[in-house]
Design an enzyme around this catalytic site. Structure first.
Site, PDB file in Angstrom:
ATOM      1  N   TRP A 195      42.346  56.174 -12.049  1.00 49.22           N
ATOM      2  CA  TRP A 195      43.019  55.842 -10.798  1.00 49.22           C
ATOM      3  C   TRP A 195      42.191  54.986  -9.870  1.00 49.22           C
ATOM      4  CZ3 TRP A 195      39.390  58.029  -7.820  1.00 49.22           C
ATOM      5  CH2 TRP A 195      38.755  59.174  -8.312  1.00 49.22           C
ATOM      6  N   ASN A 196      40.925  54.735 -10.208  1.00 46.64           N
ATOM      7  CA  ASN A 196      40.061  54.129  -9.182  1.00 46.64           C
ATOM      8  C   ASN A 196      40.349  52.658  -8.920  1.00 46.64           C
ATOM      9  OD1 ASN A 196      38.950  53.613 -11.721  1.00 46.64           O
ATOM     10  ND2 ASN A 196      36.889  53.436 -10.905  1.00 46.64           N
TER      11      ASN A 196
ATOM     12  N   GLU B   3      35.396  53.462 -22.174  1.00 45.76           N
ATOM     13  CA  GLU B   3      34.640  53.087 -20.973  1.00 45.76           C
ATOM     14  C   GLU B   3      34.642  54.333 -20.090  1.00 45.76           C
ATOM     15  OE1 GLU B   3      33.220  50.178 -20.648  1.00 45.76           O
ATOM     16  OE2 GLU B   3      34.184  49.157 -22.319  1.00 45.76           O
TER      17      GLU B   3
ATOM     18  N   CYS C 246      33.012  53.294 -11.418  1.00 44.60           N
ATOM     19  CA  CYS C 246      32.174  53.787 -12.514  1.00 44.60           C
ATOM     20  C   CYS C 246      30.743  53.281 -12.362  1.00 44.60           C
ATOM     21  CB  CYS C 246      32.752  53.363 -13.850  1.00 44.60           C
ATOM     22  SG  CYS C 246      33.062  51.596 -13.951  1.00 44.60           S
TER      23      CYS C 246
ATOM     24  N   GLY D  33      38.043  56.342 -18.478  1.00 44.60           N
ATOM     25  CA  GLY D  33      38.205  57.596 -17.754  1.00 44.60           C
ATOM     26  C   GLY D  33      36.963  58.447 -17.898  1.00 44.60           C
ATOM     27  N   SER D  34      37.156  59.761 -17.801  1.00 46.43           N
ATOM     28  CA  SER D  34      36.003  60.657 -17.812  1.00 46.43           C
ATOM     29  C   SER D  34      35.502  60.919 -19.233  1.00 46.43           C
ATOM     30  CB  SER D  34      36.394  61.985 -17.150  1.00 46.43           C
ATOM     31  OG  SER D  34      37.418  62.579 -17.905  1.00 46.43           O
TER      32      SER D  34
ATOM     33  N   LYS E  44      49.320  53.422 -20.054  1.00 48.84           N
ATOM     34  CA  LYS E  44      49.589  54.722 -19.417  1.00 48.84           C
ATOM     35  C   LYS E  44      48.622  54.801 -18.241  1.00 48.84           C
ATOM     36  CE  LYS E  44      48.454  58.581 -18.941  1.00 48.84           C
ATOM     37  NZ  LYS E  44      48.131  59.051 -17.579  1.00 48.84           N
ATOM     38  N   PRO E  45      49.112  54.444 -17.034  1.00 53.41           N
ATOM     39  CA  PRO E  45      48.216  54.504 -15.882  1.00 53.41           C
ATOM     40  C   PRO E  45      47.954  55.944 -15.478  1.00 53.41           C
ATOM     41  CG  PRO E  45      50.419  53.868 -15.177  1.00 53.41           C
ATOM     42  CD  PRO E  45      50.491  54.072 -16.662  1.00 53.41           C
TER      43      PRO E  45
HETATM   44  P1  NAD Z   1      40.451  61.170 -16.489  1.00 53.99           P
HETATM   45  O1  NAD Z   1      39.624  61.244 -17.724  1.00 53.99           O
HETATM   46  O2  NAD Z   1      40.806  62.412 -15.795  1.00 53.99           O
HETATM   47  O3  NAD Z   1      41.841  60.429 -16.786  1.00 53.99           O
HETATM   48  C1  NAD Z   1      41.888  59.135 -17.338  1.00 53.99           C
HETATM   49  C2  NAD Z   1      43.255  58.923 -17.961  1.00 53.99           C
HETATM   50  O4  NAD Z   1      43.402  59.762 -19.101  1.00 53.99           O
HETATM   51  C3  NAD Z   1      44.422  59.253 -17.046  1.00 53.99           C
HETATM   52  O5  NAD Z   1      45.421  58.275 -17.191  1.00 53.99           O
HETATM   53  C4  NAD Z   1      44.901  60.604 -17.576  1.00 53.99           C
HETATM   54  O6  NAD Z   1      46.254  60.882 -17.325  1.00 53.99           O
HETATM   55  C5  NAD Z   1      44.662  60.426 -19.057  1.00 53.99           C
HETATM   56  N1  NAD Z   1      44.570  61.656 -19.836  1.00 53.99           N
HETATM   57  C6  NAD Z   1      44.226  62.901 -19.415  1.00 53.99           C
HETATM   58  N2  NAD Z   1      44.220  63.762 -20.455  1.00 53.99           N
HETATM   59  C7  NAD Z   1      44.556  63.045 -21.556  1.00 53.99           C
HETATM   60  C8  NAD Z   1      44.711  63.367 -22.936  1.00 53.99           C
HETATM   61  N3  NAD Z   1      44.501  64.608 -23.397  1.00 53.99           N
HETATM   62  N4  NAD Z   1      45.057  62.379 -23.793  1.00 53.99           N
HETATM   63  C9  NAD Z   1      45.245  61.111 -23.347  1.00 53.99           C
HETATM   64  N5  NAD Z   1      45.118  60.753 -22.060  1.00 53.99           N
HETATM   65  C10 NAD Z   1      44.770  61.706 -21.167  1.00 53.99           C
HETATM   66  O7  NAD Z   1      39.675  60.152 -15.525  1.00 53.99           O
HETATM   67  P2  NAD Z   1      40.018  59.799 -14.012  1.00 53.99           P
HETATM   68  O8  NAD Z   1      39.638  60.967 -13.180  1.00 53.99           O
HETATM   69  O9  NAD Z   1      41.385  59.255 -13.926  1.00 53.99           O
HETATM   70  O10 NAD Z   1      39.015  58.574 -13.750  1.00 53.99           O
HETATM   71  C11 NAD Z   1      37.715  58.709 -13.298  1.00 53.99           C
HETATM   72  C12 NAD Z   1      36.731  58.462 -14.431  1.00 53.99           C
HETATM   73  O11 NAD Z   1      36.907  57.144 -14.976  1.00 53.99           O
HETATM   74  C13 NAD Z   1      35.291  58.498 -13.946  1.00 53.99           C
HETATM   75  O12 NAD Z   1      34.525  59.273 -14.820  1.00 53.99           O
HETATM   76  C14 NAD Z   1      34.859  57.029 -14.006  1.00 53.99           C
HETATM   77  O13 NAD Z   1      33.485  56.839 -14.155  1.00 53.99           O
HETATM   78  C15 NAD Z   1      35.635  56.539 -15.177  1.00 53.99           C
HETATM   79  N6  NAD Z   1      35.724  55.069 -15.162  1.00 53.99           N
HETATM   80  C16 NAD Z   1      34.947  54.353 -16.044  1.00 53.99           C
HETATM   81  C17 NAD Z   1      34.974  52.953 -16.027  1.00 53.99           C
HETATM   82  C18 NAD Z   1      34.118  52.144 -16.975  1.00 53.99           C
HETATM   83  O14 NAD Z   1      34.301  50.931 -17.059  1.00 53.99           O
HETATM   84  N7  NAD Z   1      33.185  52.742 -17.697  1.00 53.99           N
HETATM   85  C19 NAD Z   1      35.801  52.295 -15.122  1.00 53.99           C
HETATM   86  C20 NAD Z   1      36.569  53.061 -14.237  1.00 53.99           C
HETATM   87  C21 NAD Z   1      36.524  54.455 -14.270  1.00 53.99           C
END
Ligand code: NAD
Length: 508
Positions: free
Chosen positions: A138-139, A234, A268, A212-213, A162-163
């Site tokens: 979401w960031n 990432e 990130c 994501g995380s 899938k945002p």
């Molecule tokens: P998150 O991992 O909670 O969610 C990311 C995405 O995954 C969301 O769209 C979520 O709905 C989806 N998701 C959740 N469970 C899933 C599953 N079981 N299967 C498939 N998809 C699933 O992360 P967040 O809280 O949305 O984002 C923050 C994280 O993103 C931070 O850790 C940040 O560092 C990271 N990030 C990394 C980069 C990079 O370039 N390395 C860039 C931006 C953000």
């Protein structure tokens, strides 16, 4: 009744929009439609794809105010940031991918080095994988969706995004503009929902680009393993900043505050921990505190520097790290609490000192407006602490001694390092960006950032048309001996061996 998600404005906590969640069957249908659209798109030239992306760029610029309305409503970010980073990134990235895609994906001629295959004609080409599933955080709601899709589209793929369930509106707006820009119907689609919708996308797409995380990234890889589809990851970071005693402290302090607080620290590659050499520690801390106290936090419509956090969970995580640091002896020089004057998820920009690696604020990703600063005795201690992390996304080093900075940059266990600069590597789409350790696998940006969306194919052609080749049947003892002599002649490092092999070959 179908399931819905409510998009709330984190600055005001008001409901912005309620959207139906895409069921697994709807995700499967979206991927099937994307597959249909992809065949025609694959047949278009790079120039034609670029032409449509340039049109998309014009539309983004023309409709920048609408984009800012939508994006700020789901993130609470300052409007200036929408132009300064989301729109800036998209304009920059469209230009870069449109310009470089063809070069990155051109057919490569390969020259074999080993004499026995030296005369074969060898080429390697790139073909699109098909339908790329992009799962986003979401960031940066537009950069991480439409922005991530650009290289995939330029490579001839279709994309289903899938945002994040917290911020789907910007991606939906991106899809609307993509259609207006002339991208074929269904080539770029958005499916709305949370984890289950993401899982359904993994079950149908030909590749997943996940941002994501770390924890979710591992779940994505496990699910993708069942279908053996590639996944690029990432993930999170805990980016260190090192300030050496000869650094330009004004520049370092300014970069630190911007690099740690931009988007309220929800980047990130945010600066998440700072190590400062003892002789300049106090002076640096004072400069940072002065600057942080001048930061204006507030609602996106106002003239502000930083907005709010995007969710309550994020606010609670930031507050918990500060409380833990405080309980273990950390000192808060400014901030250190939820902003009592604003209704949304606002945490005050905070500077912490007297902290160490026994506190999660120095070891776990915060993703919030915190600047923990630690005094170190010298550059070696700074480097050791910077590398004492499970993350390795990016880092920064400040020093007037270019050689010392380059040496430390080389030793930092990190995918990217900025020298006397912060965050800037992300906005250079030509430069590869990827995390080490728990921060990811694979690259966005650079040649790898588009090649990952392709299947590579090697074609080897015979040049001479002989009736027989040496290794073909029948296999004989004589041939085996000849191969042995030949390998000795070509590969053995001893001249005596080579000579013996040569005479044996002549005799055979
Ligand atoms: P998150 O991992 O909670 O969610 C990311 C995405 O995954 C969301 O769209 C979520 O709905 C989806 N998701 C959740 N469970 C899933 C599953 N079981 N299967 C498939 N998809 C699933 O992360 P967040 O809280 O949305 O984002 C923050 C994280 O993103 C931070 O850790 C940040 O560092 C990271 N990030 C990394 C980069 C990079 O370039 N390395 C860039 C931006 C953000």
């Amino acid at each position: 009744m179908s399931e819905t998600i409510q998009v709330r404005n984190p600055a005001t906590l008001e409901l912005v929009q309620e959207l139906p969640v895409a069921t697994p069957a709807e995700v499967a249908a979206a991927v099937a439609r994307a597959r249909q659209a992809q065949t025609g798109w694959q047949a278009t030239s790079f120039a034609e794809r670029a032409r449509r992306l340039y049109r998309l760029r014009d539309l983004l610029l023309d409709q920048g105010d609408r984009l800012a309305d939508i994006l700020t409503s789901e993130t609470g970010r300052p409007r200036a940031e929408v132009y300064g980073n989301e729109l800036f990134y998209l304009c920059n990235a469209i230009g870069a991918w449109a310009k470089h895609a063809e070069r990155y994906l051109k057919v490569e001629k390969i020259s074999p080095s080993f004499p026995l295959v030296k005369f074969k004609k060898v080429i390697s080409s790139y073909a699109p994988r098909g339908v790329i599933g992009i799962i986003s955080p979401w960031n940066f709601p537009l950069t991480m969706t439409l922005g991530e899709a650009l290289p995939a589209l330029m490579a001839g793929n279709a994309v289903v995004v899938k945002p994040s369930e917290l911020t789907p509106l910007s991606a939906l707006f991106g899809a609307e503009l993509a259609l207006q820009a002339g991208l074929p119907k269904d080539l770029f689609q958005v499916v709305v929902g949370a984890g289950a919708t993401g899982e359904a996308l993994i079950d149908h797409a030909d590749m997943i680009a996940f941002t994501g995380s770390v924890e979710t990234g591992k779940r994505v890889v496990r699910r993708a393993a069942d279908r053996l589809i590639p996944v690029s990851l990432e993930l999170g970071g805990k980016d260190p900043m090192i300030v050496l005693k000869d650094a330009d402290l004004e520049r370092a302090a300014g970069a630190c505050v911007w690099g740690a607080l931009m988007n309220s620290g929800q980047i990130c590659t945010s600066i998440e921990r700072v190590y400062v050499e003892a002789p300049v520690y106090q002076s640096f801390v004072d400069k940072v505190v002065d600057r942080v106290q001048a930061i204006r936090q507030g609602k996106s419509a106002d003239t502000i520097d930083i907005g709010c956090l995007t969710s309550e969970a994020q606010l609670n995580k930031v507050a918990a790290q500060v409380e833990e640091a405080r309980a273990k002896g950390g000192k808060i020089l400014t901030g250190g609490r939820r902003n009592p004057n604003l209704p949304g998820y606002y945490y005050e920009p905070t500077v912490l000192v007297d902290i160490d690696h026994a506190m999660s604020v120095m070891t776990e990703e915060t993703f919030g407006p915190l600047i923990p600063i630690m005094r170190v005795k010298d550059a070696q201690e700074a480097l050791k602490l910077a590398n004492d992390s499970r993350y390795g996304l990016s880092a920064s080093i400040y020093s007037r001694d270019k050689q010392a900075a380059a040496d430390i940059a080389d030793k930092l266990e990190s995918g990217a390092v900025c020298v006397n600069d912060s965050l800037v590597n992300f906005i250079i789409p030509e430069a590869p960006m990827g995390g080490r350790k728990d921060s990811g696998a694979g690259y966005r940006h650079g040649a790898e950032g588009i090649r990952k969306y392709c299947q590579q194919k090697t074609i080897v052609s015979d040049r001479f048309g002989l009736k027989e080749e040496f290794p073909w049947y029948p296999a004989t003892a004589k041939k085996a001996q000849q191969v042995r002599h030949l390998l000795n002649l070509l590969c053995h490092s001893g001249w005596a061996h080579k000579l013996r092999a040569f005479t044996a070959l002549l005799r055979s």
